[in-house]
Scaffold this motif. Structure first.
Motif, mmCIF file in Angstrom:
data_model
loop_
_atom_site.group_PDB
_atom_site.id
_atom_site.type_symbol
_atom_site.label_atom_id
_atom_site.label_comp_id
_atom_site.label_asym_id
_atom_site.label_seq_id
_atom_site.Cartn_x
_atom_site.Cartn_y
_atom_site.Cartn_z
ATOM 1 N N TRP A 49 52.728 8.628 -36.137
ATOM 2 C CA TRP A 49 51.856 8.162 -37.407
ATOM 3 C C TRP A 49 51.799 9.118 -38.460
ATOM 4 C CZ3 TRP A 49 47.369 5.881 -33.900
ATOM 5 C CH2 TRP A 49 47.670 4.822 -33.425
ATOM 6 N N ARG A 50 51.726 10.549 -37.856
ATOM 7 C CA ARG A 50 51.445 11.515 -38.793
ATOM 8 C C ARG A 50 52.839 11.725 -39.518
ATOM 9 N NH1 ARG A 50 48.462 16.675 -36.763
ATOM 10 N NH2 ARG A 50 50.186 17.629 -37.835
ATOM 11 N N LYS A 51 53.875 11.616 -39.053
ATOM 12 C CA LYS A 51 55.330 11.577 -39.745
ATOM 13 C C LYS A 51 55.238 10.494 -40.843
ATOM 14 C CE LYS A 51 60.167 11.281 -39.287
ATOM 15 N NZ LYS A 51 60.828 9.983 -38.963
ATOM 16 N N GLU A 52 54.708 9.281 -40.312
ATOM 17 C CA GLU A 52 54.794 8.118 -41.314
ATOM 18 C C GLU A 52 53.708 8.272 -42.316
ATOM 19 O OE1 GLU A 52 54.017 4.770 -38.611
ATOM 20 O OE2 GLU A 52 56.159 4.704 -37.678
ATOM 21 N N TYR A 53 52.752 8.884 -41.919
ATOM 22 C CA TYR A 53 51.778 9.201 -42.985
ATOM 23 C C TYR A 53 52.223 10.128 -44.283
ATOM 24 C CZ TYR A 53 46.980 10.555 -44.915
ATOM 25 O OH TYR A 53 46.072 10.883 -45.742
ATOM 26 N N ARG A 54 53.051 11.070 -43.872
ATOM 27 C CA ARG A 54 53.669 11.937 -44.652
ATOM 28 C C ARG A 54 54.445 11.523 -45.467
ATOM 29 N NH1 ARG A 54 53.830 15.571 -40.081
ATOM 30 N NH2 ARG A 54 56.180 14.835 -39.863
ATOM 31 N N GLU A 55 55.397 10.450 -45.086
ATOM 32 C CA GLU A 55 56.103 9.811 -45.868
ATOM 33 C C GLU A 55 55.714 8.576 -46.482
ATOM 34 O OE1 GLU A 55 59.082 8.371 -42.614
ATOM 35 O OE2 GLU A 55 59.743 10.265 -42.651
ATOM 36 N N GLY A 56 54.323 8.396 -46.644
ATOM 37 C CA GLY A 56 53.625 7.263 -47.370
ATOM 38 C C GLY A 56 53.857 5.815 -46.698
ATOM 39 N N LEU A 57 54.493 5.760 -45.601
ATOM 40 C CA LEU A 57 54.383 4.224 -44.899
ATOM 41 C C LEU A 57 52.961 3.962 -44.241
ATOM 42 C CD1 LEU A 57 57.836 4.990 -42.850
ATOM 43 C CD2 LEU A 57 57.470 4.036 -45.028
ATOM 44 N N ILE A 58 52.237 4.902 -44.112
ATOM 45 C CA ILE A 58 50.797 4.412 -43.711
ATOM 46 C C ILE A 58 49.899 4.735 -44.627
ATOM 47 C CG2 ILE A 58 49.006 4.893 -41.949
ATOM 48 C CD1 ILE A 58 51.142 5.452 -39.843
ATOM 49 N N VAL A 59 49.242 3.764 -45.379
ATOM 50 C CA VAL A 59 48.084 4.078 -46.212
ATOM 51 C C VAL A 59 46.655 3.380 -45.784
ATOM 52 C CG1 VAL A 59 49.725 4.521 -48.111
ATOM 53 C CG2 VAL A 59 49.106 2.306 -47.697
ATOM 54 N N ALA A 60 45.626 3.820 -46.112
ATOM 55 C CA ALA A 60 44.316 3.210 -45.662
ATOM 56 C C ALA A 60 44.180 1.957 -46.407
ATOM 57 C CB ALA A 60 43.471 4.066 -46.115
ATOM 58 N N ASP A 61 44.454 1.625 -47.653
ATOM 59 C CA ASP A 61 44.323 0.414 -48.071
ATOM 60 C C ASP A 61 45.255 -0.805 -48.251
ATOM 61 O OD1 ASP A 61 45.666 1.839 -50.172
ATOM 62 O OD2 ASP A 61 44.252 1.618 -51.515
ATOM 63 N N LYS A 62 46.282 -0.440 -47.541
ATOM 64 C CA LYS A 62 47.482 -1.237 -47.584
ATOM 65 C C LYS A 62 48.193 -1.508 -48.648
ATOM 66 C CE LYS A 62 46.014 -4.057 -43.491
ATOM 67 N NZ LYS A 62 45.617 -5.300 -43.065
ATOM 68 N N ARG A 63 47.961 -0.898 -49.764
ATOM 69 C CA ARG A 63 48.765 -0.918 -51.031
ATOM 70 C C ARG A 63 49.481 0.214 -50.851
ATOM 71 N NH1 ARG A 63 44.596 -0.846 -55.474
ATOM 72 N NH2 ARG A 63 43.028 0.236 -53.792
ATOM 73 N N LYS A 64 50.935 0.092 -50.934
ATOM 74 C CA LYS A 64 51.506 1.158 -50.982
ATOM 75 C C LYS A 64 51.921 1.869 -52.228
ATOM 76 C CE LYS A 64 53.946 -0.428 -46.785
ATOM 77 N NZ LYS A 64 54.879 0.220 -45.915
ATOM 78 N N LYS A 65 51.576 3.254 -52.268
ATOM 79 C CA LYS A 65 51.655 3.973 -53.545
ATOM 80 C C LYS A 65 53.094 4.458 -53.575
ATOM 81 C CE LYS A 65 46.745 4.367 -53.545
ATOM 82 N NZ LYS A 65 45.492 5.301 -53.538
#
Length: 82
Positions: A49-65
């Motif tokens: 999850w940390r890796k996916e968070y760094r890559e921007g695949l996991i965001v809190a509001d489901k809107r991919k920035k």
């Protein structure tokens, strides 16, 4: 090998839960293992999850920035005004 009557249950976690877990793991002095134990998840899952968070695949509001998206939007609007 034992025969299972029911399929294994796969847990699905919300993006908010994943983001909170990742943010907890970035606190100074806290290990991934301790956060994973408190949240009852496997440490490898938290690392993923940390890796996916760094890559921007996991965001809190489901809107991919997408990085740089706002900048390109400003450039396009300026070009249309000219």
């Amino acid at each position: 090998m034992p025969k299972y009557n029911n399929p294994r249950r796969t847990w699905k976690y919300s993006n908010e839960f994943k983001v909170n877990a990742v943010q907890l793991s970035y606190v100074v002095g806290v290990t991934i293992k301790s956060v994973a134990e408190k949240l009852d998840i496997h440490p490898f899952m938290l690392s993923r999850w940390r890796k996916e968070y760094r890559e921007g695949l996991i965001v809190a509001d489901k809107r991919k920035k997408l990085p740089g998206q706002a900048k390109t939007k400003k450039i396009l609007t300026k070009e249309q005004q000219l």
